[in-house]
Each structure stands twice: as structure tokens, then as C-alpha cells.
Design a protein around this motif. Sequence first.
Motif, PDB file in Angstrom:
ATOM      1  N   GLN A   5       0.995  -1.024   0.141  1.00 35.93           N
ATOM      2  CA  GLN A   5       0.050   0.232   0.473  1.00 35.93           C
ATOM      3  C   GLN A   5       0.664   1.461  -0.271  1.00 35.93           C
ATOM      4  OE1 GLN A   5      -2.281   1.036   3.831  1.00 35.93           O
ATOM      5  NE2 GLN A   5      -1.162  -1.267   4.826  1.00 35.93           N
ATOM      6  N   HIS A   6      -0.006   2.359  -0.273  1.00 33.77           N
ATOM      7  CA  HIS A   6       0.359   3.717  -0.458  1.00 33.77           C
ATOM      8  C   HIS A   6       0.675   4.499   1.251  1.00 33.77           C
ATOM      9  CE1 HIS A   6       1.937   7.463  -1.998  1.00 33.77           C
ATOM     10  NE2 HIS A   6       1.250   7.795  -0.914  1.00 33.77           N
ATOM     11  N   ILE A   7       1.773   4.849   1.477  1.00 36.02           N
ATOM     12  CA  ILE A   7       1.891   5.486   2.441  1.00 36.02           C
ATOM     13  C   ILE A   7       2.333   6.431   2.510  1.00 36.02           C
ATOM     14  CG2 ILE A   7       2.118   3.213   4.299  1.00 36.02           C
ATOM     15  CD1 ILE A   7       4.890   4.276   4.991  1.00 36.02           C
ATOM     16  N   GLN A   8       1.857   7.936   3.317  1.00 36.80           N
ATOM     17  CA  GLN A   8       2.567   9.300   3.787  1.00 36.80           C
ATOM     18  C   GLN A   8       3.075   9.530   4.794  1.00 36.80           C
ATOM     19  OE1 GLN A   8       0.510  12.383   3.575  1.00 36.80           O
ATOM     20  NE2 GLN A   8       2.002  13.536   2.644  1.00 36.80           N
ATOM     21  N   VAL A   9       4.710   9.919   5.625  1.00 34.63           N
ATOM     22  CA  VAL A   9       5.544   9.860   6.376  1.00 34.63           C
ATOM     23  C   VAL A   9       5.889  11.922   6.711  1.00 34.63           C
ATOM     24  CG1 VAL A   9       6.491   9.251   7.424  1.00 34.63           C
ATOM     25  CG2 VAL A   9       6.366   7.593   5.953  1.00 34.63           C
ATOM     26  N   THR A  10       5.335  12.010   7.614  1.00 41.22           N
ATOM     27  CA  THR A  10       5.677  13.441   7.892  1.00 41.22           C
ATOM     28  C   THR A  10       6.154  12.754   9.595  1.00 41.22           C
ATOM     29  OG1 THR A  10       3.381  13.234   6.920  1.00 41.22           O
ATOM     30  CG2 THR A  10       4.203  15.550   8.319  1.00 41.22           C
TER      31      THR A  10
END
Length: 64
Positions: A5-10
Motif C-alpha cells: 500500500q501507499h503511505i505518507q510519512v510526516t
Amino acid sequence: MLQAQHIQVTVTDITGIQLWTANEQMNKGTQRITLPASSLPAGVYMVCIADEQGVQQTLKWVKQ
């Protein structure tokens, strides 16, 4: 991860200012994410990881 899956890390500082973000495609299984440690001064940061389904986890990171 149970599936690819696609993830976003901030990464934010403790005041909530966004310092770094990355969008990654992760494969099934255990993954590693490299944070920008060398470019940030010592301090307390929040690392937020969010997936496509809206599941989000926030971790505290203390850089010394």
C-alpha cells in the motif's frame, strides 16, 4: 504490513510545524523508512505514518 500500500510519512516539530514529508509505496512485510536525522537539530519530533485507508499512527522521536 499485511499488504502492499501507499503511505505518507510526516515529521513535525513539537509545535506542529511540518519539517519533512515523504510518500512511499510499501510492499507486504516489514519495511524501513529512513528519516532525515542528519538535517535536523537535536530535539523532540513527531513522526506520523498514514496509509490509504486513513489509518494513522504517530510516534514521538527524540533526537539527541
